[in-house]
Design a protein around this motif. Structure first.
Motif, PDB file in Angstrom:
ATOM      1  N   VAL A   1       0.408  -1.224  -0.092  1.00  0.00           N
ATOM      2  CA  VAL A   1      -0.277   0.062   0.141  1.00  0.00           C
ATOM      3  C   VAL A   1       0.674   1.211  -0.458  1.00  0.00           C
ATOM      4  CG1 VAL A   1      -1.441   0.673   1.319  1.00  0.00           C
ATOM      5  CG2 VAL A   1      -1.580  -0.787   1.073  1.00  0.00           C
ATOM      6  N   TYR A   2       0.735   2.156  -1.517  1.00  0.00           N
ATOM      7  CA  TYR A   2       1.284   3.546  -0.700  1.00  0.00           C
ATOM      8  C   TYR A   2       0.051   4.497  -0.815  1.00  0.00           C
ATOM      9  CZ  TYR A   2       4.808   0.097  -4.118  1.00  0.00           C
ATOM     10  OH  TYR A   2       5.131  -0.238  -4.656  1.00  0.00           O
ATOM     11  N   VAL A   3       1.093   5.267   0.443  1.00  0.00           N
ATOM     12  CA  VAL A   3      -0.041   6.541   1.123  1.00  0.00           C
ATOM     13  C   VAL A   3       0.692   7.893   0.994  1.00  0.00           C
ATOM     14  CG1 VAL A   3      -0.885   7.141   3.154  1.00  0.00           C
ATOM     15  CG2 VAL A   3      -0.343   4.676   2.145  1.00  0.00           C
TER      16      VAL A   3
ATOM     17  N   CYS B   1      -6.697   0.172   4.761  1.00  0.00           N
ATOM     18  CA  CYS B   1      -6.895   1.199   3.870  1.00  0.00           C
ATOM     19  C   CYS B   1      -7.972   2.287   4.510  1.00  0.00           C
ATOM     20  CB  CYS B   1      -6.520   2.065   2.218  1.00  0.00           C
ATOM     21  SG  CYS B   1      -5.099   0.355   1.867  1.00  0.00           S
TER      22      CYS B   1
ATOM     23  N   ALA C   1      -4.895   4.679   6.062  1.00  0.00           N
ATOM     24  CA  ALA C   1      -3.937   5.841   5.587  1.00  0.00           C
ATOM     25  C   ALA C   1      -5.404   7.097   5.807  1.00  0.00           C
ATOM     26  CB  ALA C   1      -4.858   5.825   3.954  1.00  0.00           C
TER      27      ALA C   1
ATOM     28  N   GLU D   1      -4.966  11.821   3.212  1.00  0.00           N
ATOM     29  CA  GLU D   1      -4.063  11.426   2.418  1.00  0.00           C
ATOM     30  C   GLU D   1      -4.493  10.444   0.950  1.00  0.00           C
ATOM     31  OE1 GLU D   1      -0.791   9.893   5.672  1.00  0.00           O
ATOM     32  OE2 GLU D   1      -2.703   8.847   5.618  1.00  0.00           O
TER      33      GLU D   1
ATOM     34  N   TYR E   1      -4.054   6.901  -1.505  1.00  0.00           N
ATOM     35  CA  TYR E   1      -3.428   5.603  -1.527  1.00  0.00           C
ATOM     36  C   TYR E   1      -3.775   4.866  -2.588  1.00  0.00           C
ATOM     37  CZ  TYR E   1      -8.061   3.163   0.090  1.00  0.00           C
ATOM     38  OH  TYR E   1      -9.661   2.992  -0.209  1.00  0.00           O
TER      39      TYR E   1
END
Length: 76
Positions: A5-7, A59, A64, A69, A71
């Motif tokens: 997971v990219y936040v 998420c 997040a 933010e 994600y």
């Protein structure tokens, strides 16, 4: 199943950590850095059968802060 997971902070949200990194890079002689945005990467090792929808719920509820933010989920 594994997921990443990219936040990141949403566009328009001030990023003081990114600004500090940009300033430090300039002080170290790395010119030409016009902007830095800092985020986080969360790797999840999940049980077989876990769905991407479940990761989305994770998420939304914890990983997040969706007010500031965004994600992105990557199944790996």
């Amino acid at each position: 199943m594994k997921a990443r997971v990219y936040v990141m902070l949403k566009d328009g949200v001030l990023d003081p950590q990114g600004a500090a990194v940009q300033h430090a890079l300039g002080a170290l002689g790395f010119g030409g850095v016009n902007g830095v945005r800092q985020g986080k990467v969360i790797e999840l090792d999940l049980a077989d059968g876990t769905t991407e929808d479940t990761v989305t719920h994770m998420c939304e509820k914890l990983l997040a802060n969706t007010v500031i933010e965004s994600y992105r989920i990557e199944v790996i």
